[in-house]
Design a protein around this motif. Structure first.
Motif, PDB file in Angstrom:
ATOM      1  N   ASN A   1      79.755  31.199  37.149  1.00 35.65           N
ATOM      2  CA  ASN A   1      78.905  30.182  36.513  1.00 35.65           C
ATOM      3  C   ASN A   1      77.649  30.787  35.900  1.00 35.65           C
ATOM      4  OD1 ASN A   1      80.669  28.139  37.148  1.00 35.65           O
ATOM      5  ND2 ASN A   1      79.478  27.327  38.859  1.00 35.65           N
ATOM      6  N   LEU A   2      77.097  31.797  36.562  1.00 31.95           N
ATOM      7  CA  LEU A   2      75.904  32.468  36.035  1.00 31.95           C
ATOM      8  C   LEU A   2      76.209  33.144  34.703  1.00 31.95           C
ATOM      9  CD1 LEU A   2      74.468  34.078  39.314  1.00 31.95           C
ATOM     10  CD2 LEU A   2      73.527  32.126  38.050  1.00 31.95           C
ATOM     11  N   PHE A   3      77.362  33.816  34.625  1.00 33.36           N
ATOM     12  CA  PHE A   3      77.729  34.485  33.375  1.00 33.36           C
ATOM     13  C   PHE A   3      78.005  33.458  32.274  1.00 33.36           C
ATOM     14  CE2 PHE A   3      80.933  36.438  30.518  1.00 33.36           C
ATOM     15  CZ  PHE A   3      80.127  37.453  30.005  1.00 33.36           C
ATOM     16  N   ALA A   4      78.649  32.346  32.660  1.00 33.64           N
ATOM     17  CA  ALA A   4      78.932  31.287  31.678  1.00 33.64           C
ATOM     18  C   ALA A   4      77.624  30.708  31.139  1.00 33.64           C
ATOM     19  CB  ALA A   4      79.776  30.196  32.323  1.00 33.64           C
ATOM     20  N   ALA A   5      76.627  30.548  32.018  1.00 35.36           N
ATOM     21  CA  ALA A   5      75.327  30.032  31.589  1.00 35.36           C
ATOM     22  C   ALA A   5      74.637  31.031  30.657  1.00 35.36           C
ATOM     23  CB  ALA A   5      74.453  29.758  32.813  1.00 35.36           C
ATOM     24  N   PHE A   6      74.791  32.317  30.941  1.00 35.49           N
ATOM     25  CA  PHE A   6      74.204  33.351  30.079  1.00 35.49           C
ATOM     26  C   PHE A   6      74.839  33.323  28.690  1.00 35.49           C
ATOM     27  CE2 PHE A   6      74.998  37.688  28.415  1.00 35.49           C
ATOM     28  CZ  PHE A   6      73.717  37.963  27.972  1.00 35.49           C
ATOM     29  N   GLU A   7      76.165  33.194  28.654  1.00 34.27           N
ATOM     30  CA  GLU A   7      76.853  33.144  27.362  1.00 34.27           C
ATOM     31  C   GLU A   7      76.414  31.931  26.549  1.00 34.27           C
ATOM     32  OE1 GLU A   7      81.113  35.273  27.340  1.00 34.27           O
ATOM     33  OE2 GLU A   7      81.069  33.410  28.508  1.00 34.27           O
ATOM     34  N   LYS A   8      76.152  30.823  27.236  1.00 34.04           N
ATOM     35  CA  LYS A   8      75.770  29.596  26.537  1.00 34.04           C
ATOM     36  C   LYS A   8      74.309  29.637  26.086  1.00 34.04           C
ATOM     37  CE  LYS A   8      75.760  24.565  27.078  1.00 34.04           C
ATOM     38  NZ  LYS A   8      76.088  23.433  27.981  1.00 34.04           N
ATOM     39  N   ALA A   9      73.415  30.105  26.984  1.00 30.05           N
ATOM     40  CA  ALA A   9      71.983  30.091  26.674  1.00 30.05           C
ATOM     41  C   ALA A   9      71.520  31.355  25.953  1.00 30.05           C
ATOM     42  CB  ALA A   9      71.177  29.898  27.964  1.00 30.05           C
ATOM     43  N   GLY A  10      72.149  32.485  26.305  1.00 28.90           N
ATOM     44  CA  GLY A  10      71.769  33.750  25.680  1.00 28.90           C
ATOM     45  C   GLY A  10      70.459  34.316  26.189  1.00 28.90           C
ATOM     46  N   ASP A  11      69.903  33.733  27.249  1.00 28.18           N
ATOM     47  CA  ASP A  11      68.616  34.178  27.787  1.00 28.18           C
ATOM     48  C   ASP A  11      68.842  34.839  29.143  1.00 28.18           C
ATOM     49  OD1 ASP A  11      66.029  34.447  28.834  1.00 28.18           O
ATOM     50  OD2 ASP A  11      65.329  32.605  27.858  1.00 28.18           O
ATOM     51  N   TYR A  12      68.919  36.156  29.139  1.00 31.03           N
ATOM     52  CA  TYR A  12      69.219  36.908  30.370  1.00 31.03           C
ATOM     53  C   TYR A  12      68.136  36.699  31.426  1.00 31.03           C
ATOM     54  CZ  TYR A  12      70.023  40.840  33.523  1.00 31.03           C
ATOM     55  OH  TYR A  12      70.231  41.614  34.630  1.00 31.03           O
TER      56      TYR A  12
ATOM     57  N   LYS B   1      79.299  44.718  31.870  1.00 25.86           N
ATOM     58  CA  LYS B   1      77.927  45.213  31.715  1.00 25.86           C
ATOM     59  C   LYS B   1      76.931  44.221  32.317  1.00 25.86           C
ATOM     60  CE  LYS B   1      78.636  48.053  27.589  1.00 25.86           C
ATOM     61  NZ  LYS B   1      78.299  48.246  26.158  1.00 25.86           N
ATOM     62  N   PHE B   2      77.200  42.921  32.108  1.00 26.69           N
ATOM     63  CA  PHE B   2      76.342  41.889  32.687  1.00 26.69           C
ATOM     64  C   PHE B   2      76.356  41.993  34.209  1.00 26.69           C
ATOM     65  CE2 PHE B   2      75.782  37.626  34.470  1.00 26.69           C
ATOM     66  CZ  PHE B   2      74.606  37.214  33.857  1.00 26.69           C
ATOM     67  N   LYS B   3      77.534  42.174  34.781  1.00 25.43           N
ATOM     68  CA  LYS B   3      77.667  42.260  36.242  1.00 25.43           C
ATOM     69  C   LYS B   3      76.875  43.443  36.805  1.00 25.43           C
ATOM     70  CE  LYS B   3      81.760  43.295  37.936  1.00 25.43           C
ATOM     71  NZ  LYS B   3      83.164  43.120  38.395  1.00 25.43           N
ATOM     72  N   GLU B   4      77.010  44.595  36.170  1.00 26.29           N
ATOM     73  CA  GLU B   4      76.338  45.802  36.658  1.00 26.29           C
ATOM     74  C   GLU B   4      74.820  45.660  36.569  1.00 26.29           C
ATOM     75  OE1 GLU B   4      76.140  50.616  35.663  1.00 26.29           O
ATOM     76  OE2 GLU B   4      77.592  49.335  34.643  1.00 26.29           O
ATOM     77  N   LYS B   5      74.323  45.204  35.423  1.00 20.74           N
ATOM     78  CA  LYS B   5      72.879  45.070  35.230  1.00 20.74           C
ATOM     79  C   LYS B   5      72.309  43.967  36.114  1.00 20.74           C
ATOM     80  CE  LYS B   5      69.435  44.021  31.630  1.00 20.74           C
ATOM     81  NZ  LYS B   5      68.463  44.976  32.186  1.00 20.74           N
TER      82      LYS B   5
ATOM     83  N   GLU C   1      77.137  42.226  46.305  1.00 16.89           N
ATOM     84  CA  GLU C   1      78.521  42.431  45.897  1.00 16.89           C
ATOM     85  C   GLU C   1      79.039  41.234  45.105  1.00 16.89           C
ATOM     86  OE1 GLU C   1      80.620  43.015  49.512  1.00 16.89           O
ATOM     87  OE2 GLU C   1      79.771  45.003  49.893  1.00 16.89           O
ATOM     88  N   ILE C   2      79.946  41.528  44.188  1.00 13.95           N
ATOM     89  CA  ILE C   2      80.619  40.473  43.423  1.00 13.95           C
ATOM     90  C   ILE C   2      82.113  40.609  43.673  1.00 13.95           C
ATOM     91  CG2 ILE C   2      81.122  39.548  41.136  1.00 13.95           C
ATOM     92  CD1 ILE C   2      78.348  40.581  40.283  1.00 13.95           C
ATOM     93  N   THR C   3      82.691  39.582  44.284  1.00 20.54           N
ATOM     94  CA  THR C   3      84.102  39.629  44.680  1.00 20.54           C
ATOM     95  C   THR C   3      84.800  38.316  44.343  1.00 20.54           C
ATOM     96  OG1 THR C   3      83.492  38.878  46.904  1.00 20.54           O
ATOM     97  CG2 THR C   3      83.702  41.265  46.564  1.00 20.54           C
ATOM     98  N   PRO C   4      86.127  38.359  44.141  1.00 20.19           N
ATOM     99  CA  PRO C   4      86.878  37.114  43.885  1.00 20.19           C
ATOM    100  C   PRO C   4      86.779  36.193  45.099  1.00 20.19           C
ATOM    101  CG  PRO C   4      88.190  39.031  43.308  1.00 20.19           C
ATOM    102  CD  PRO C   4      86.994  39.538  44.057  1.00 20.19           C
ATOM    103  N   SER C   5      86.639  34.911  44.844  1.00 22.82           N
ATOM    104  CA  SER C   5      86.524  33.952  45.937  1.00 22.82           C
ATOM    105  C   SER C   5      87.118  32.626  45.508  1.00 22.82           C
ATOM    106  CB  SER C   5      85.055  33.767  46.329  1.00 22.82           C
ATOM    107  OG  SER C   5      84.925  32.896  47.432  1.00 22.82           O
ATOM    108  N   GLN C   6      87.282  31.740  46.483  1.00 17.07           N
ATOM    109  CA  GLN C   6      87.753  30.389  46.201  1.00 17.07           C
ATOM    110  C   GLN C   6      87.260  29.465  47.285  1.00 17.07           C
ATOM    111  OE1 GLN C   6      91.980  29.789  46.059  1.00 17.07           O
ATOM    112  NE2 GLN C   6      91.786  27.723  45.218  1.00 17.07           N
TER     113      GLN C   6
END
Length: 354
Positions: free
Chosen positions: A61-72, A5-9, A29-34
């Motif tokens: 990293n953006l999603f991890a930061a969202f989970e930690k901060a909770g501020d979308y 849901k985070f990715k889509e929004k 686009e959001i795709t697997p990378s390395q």
């Protein structure tokens, strides 16, 4: 909000924010990378209309930061600002030039990375193995405020350009030292540069004056100098002896004279400690200690060097034993051979004087 849901929004809102800033966005686009020396992650890529170029970042990293901060909104504003800056500073190269070898061959640089950590990526890119270190080839396209715009040469790119790995390496050996010249300093000199106002209290002529630091002038991905043509031989000539190589990071290496590297276990422990406690994971080059044999032109893991020398000494001892054994056998044969009967020579009878 879960990951999907985070990715889509997030993609929808980021597109709206960038369009509000005047950009014509073709897609997000959001795709697997390395990336080299980093774990796999999801990348977010912003592509512009009528352009083959775009901006990208680490979405995981953006999603991890969202989970930690909770501020979308905070995370969205941060990403919008980053993409805005990246797009505005993108080099003006046409991406079709990336498959034009005449265009890229003068922009090639050598970089040293950890083979195991980059195993999946190394299957897709040309590289040269130096023990557990892989030398890869990167095209430097331009300078940006927060770094450089670049791309790692892939097998697919080589195939499109109809260029061999051997030709790529040959040309990179020429261009890399010109783009990223070698810089060698003593350990003392390097520390003094980092701490110019600090009295180090280190006496001249000590170990810090004999151990060398090898890197490049901009100190970025400088460990690749170990693959520069003639670099290892030149340092051995300057030192007057062979040496051990400590992989400090992907950015520099330490060169320790062989006469100072008696306790290689201590050196290996130091490498492991620095990699674990002081370096970020993406900067780690290897946990191994290396040695360069200038006579044999061999770069190898220090343990392998010790085993090779020990094997040579054993072989030399065998040859000596064999030579002594052959001499003894010859002596024994001489002793055992039947002796010929010795017959005294009959002297001519003297004439009688009359």
């Amino acid at each position: 909000m879960d990951y999907e849901k985070f990715k889509e929004k997030f993609t929808e809102d980021l597109k709206s924010n960038l369009e509000a800033r005047g950009y014509d966005i073709a897609s997000i686009e959001i795709t697997p990378s390395q990336k080299l020396n980093q774990d796999a992650y999801d990348a977010i890529s912003v592509k512009l209309e009528d352009s083959m170029m775009g901006a990208s970042g680490n979405f995981s990293n953006l999603f991890a930061a969202f989970e930690k901060a909770g501020d979308y909104d905070l995370i969205l504003d941060h990403a919008t600002q980053l993409m805005d800056e990246a797009i505005s500073h993108m080099p003006s190269y046409d991406m079709s030039q990336i498959t034009d070898y005449d265009f890229i061959k003068d922009k090639l640089v050598l970089e040293a990375v950890n083979s195991e950590k980059n195993a999946a990526l190394l299957e897709k890119v040309p590289h040269k193995d130096m023990e557990d270190i892989a030398i890869v080839y990167r095209v430097l396209l331009g300078q940006m405020d927060d770094g450089v715009a670049s791309v790692v040469v892939s097998n697919e790119m080589l195939e499109k350009m109809n260029v061999t790995k051997e030709q790529l390496h040959k040309d990179a050996l020429i261009s890399s030292p010109e783009i990223r010249p070698v810089e060698v300093n003593t350990l003392y000199g390097t520390i003094a540069e980092l701490l110019p106002d600090v009295d180090l209290g280190i006496p001249a002529g000590g170990p810090e004056d004999q151990i060398l630091v090898g890197t490049v002038t901009d100190k970025h991905h400088g460990a690749g100098v170990i693959a520069y043509e003639g670099f290892l031989d030149e340092q051995a000539r300057k030192m007057g002896e062979d040496f051990y190589i400590i992989p400090c990071s992907i950015h520099e290496v330490l060169l320790v004279p062989e006469s100072m590297g008696g306790d290689i276990e201590a050196l290996k422990e130091m490498i492991a400690s620095v990699n674990t406690c002081e370096l970020s994971p993406e900067d780690v080059l290897s946990n191994n200690l290396y040695h360069y044999d200038s006579k044999e032109k061999v770069f190898e893991i220090a343990d392998t060097f010790k085993e090779r020398i020990a094997a040579k000494e054993r072989e030399s001892d065998k040859e000596k034993e064999s030579a002594v054994g052959k001499l003894k056998k010859t002596q024994d044969k001489v002793k055992e051979a039947p002796k010929k009967e010795h017959k005294p020579k009959i002297k001519d009878k003297p004439e009688m004087a009359l």
